[in-house]
Design an enzyme around this catalytic site. Sequence first.
Site, mmCIF file in Angstrom:
data_model
loop_
_atom_site.group_PDB
_atom_site.id
_atom_site.type_symbol
_atom_site.label_atom_id
_atom_site.label_comp_id
_atom_site.label_asym_id
_atom_site.label_seq_id
_atom_site.Cartn_x
_atom_site.Cartn_y
_atom_site.Cartn_z
ATOM 1 N N ASP A 8 6.640 -1.909 -9.160
ATOM 2 C CA ASP A 8 7.086 -2.762 -10.064
ATOM 3 C C ASP A 8 7.793 -2.517 -11.274
ATOM 4 O OD1 ASP A 8 5.301 -1.820 -11.806
ATOM 5 O OD2 ASP A 8 3.914 -3.357 -11.672
ATOM 6 N N CYS A 65 3.114 1.826 -9.812
ATOM 7 C CA CYS A 65 3.014 0.600 -10.748
ATOM 8 C C CYS A 65 2.327 1.148 -12.075
ATOM 9 C CB CYS A 65 2.012 -0.370 -10.345
ATOM 10 S SG CYS A 65 0.405 -0.048 -9.858
ATOM 11 N N THR A 67 -0.761 1.447 -13.703
ATOM 12 C CA THR A 67 -1.794 2.464 -13.200
ATOM 13 C C THR A 67 -2.029 2.936 -11.975
ATOM 14 O OG1 THR A 67 -3.102 0.444 -12.903
ATOM 15 C CG2 THR A 67 -3.192 0.927 -15.104
ATOM 16 N N HIS A 98 -8.106 16.171 3.318
ATOM 17 C CA HIS A 98 -9.113 15.171 3.932
ATOM 18 C C HIS A 98 -8.917 13.926 4.230
ATOM 19 C CE1 HIS A 98 -12.315 18.252 1.664
ATOM 20 N NE2 HIS A 98 -11.465 18.773 2.434
ATOM 21 N N HIS A 133 -12.998 15.689 9.311
ATOM 22 C CA HIS A 133 -12.226 14.891 8.545
ATOM 23 C C HIS A 133 -11.452 13.772 9.326
ATOM 24 C CE1 HIS A 133 -13.036 17.043 4.771
ATOM 25 N NE2 HIS A 133 -12.338 18.082 5.608
HETATM 26 C C1 RB5 Z 1 2.058 -4.608 -15.022
HETATM 27 O O1 RB5 Z 1 2.084 -4.876 -16.320
HETATM 28 C C2 RB5 Z 1 0.611 -3.911 -14.357
HETATM 29 O O2 RB5 Z 1 -0.272 -4.695 -14.506
HETATM 30 C C3 RB5 Z 1 1.029 -3.004 -13.268
HETATM 31 O O3 RB5 Z 1 2.039 -2.142 -13.316
HETATM 32 C C4 RB5 Z 1 -0.093 -2.451 -12.711
HETATM 33 O O4 RB5 Z 1 -0.675 -1.465 -13.488
HETATM 34 C C5 RB5 Z 1 -1.181 -3.029 -11.889
HETATM 35 O O5 RB5 Z 1 -2.286 -2.564 -11.347
#
Ligand code: RB5
Length: 153
Positions: A8, A65, A67, A98, A133
Site C-alpha cells: 500500500d 504495508c 505494520t 518451520h 513441520h
Molecule cells: C495505512 O495507514 C496502514 O493502516 C497500513 O499500511 C497497515 O499498517 C495496516 O495494517
Amino acid sequence: MKIAIGCDHAGLELKENIKALLLNLGIETLDYGTEDNCSVDYPDYGERVSVAVSSGEIERGILICGTGLGMSIVANKFPGVRATLCHNTLTARMGRLHNDSNILVLGARIIDKEIAAEILKIWIETPFEGRRHSRRLEKISIIETKLNERNKE
Ligand code: RB5
C-alpha cells in the site's frame, strides 16, 4: 524463482528497495502495485499477490504495508498461503525452516531498509526443514479443506 510483490502507500518506498535487491539477486519480480503515494486500501493489493500465490501461478510473494499486520490478515485468508510477518532475521529464518513461508510480509513503519534487506536474503536462501513441520503444515491444509466444505453447506 518468480516473486509477486505488492504494497500500500505506506510500503511503497520499501517495495522499491526490495525490488532493486531482487533485481541484483537475478530474481524475476512482478509488481502488483501500488504505484504512487496516494492513499490506498491494503486488502486490494494483498488480494492480488495472494491470489497469484494461492493459485500456484507464482511461487512466492512479498507484501508490505505500514505494520505488516493488515497484509498478514489478508494473505492468510487464501488457501495454501503461508504468510509470515517478519520483523527480524530470526522470524525470517524460522518462517522458512518451520512454516515454509511462501509470502513474506514486512512492516515498512516498523523496520528500516537495512534490516529488511537482511530479512529478504534469509527468506530467499533458507530452505524448508520438512520432517515434523510437514505434518503440521498438512494439518493446516486439512483445516482449509474443512472450512471449504463448511462454506459449501
Ligand atoms: C495505512 O495507514 C496502514 O493502516 C497500513 O499500511 C497497515 O499498517 C495496516 O495494517
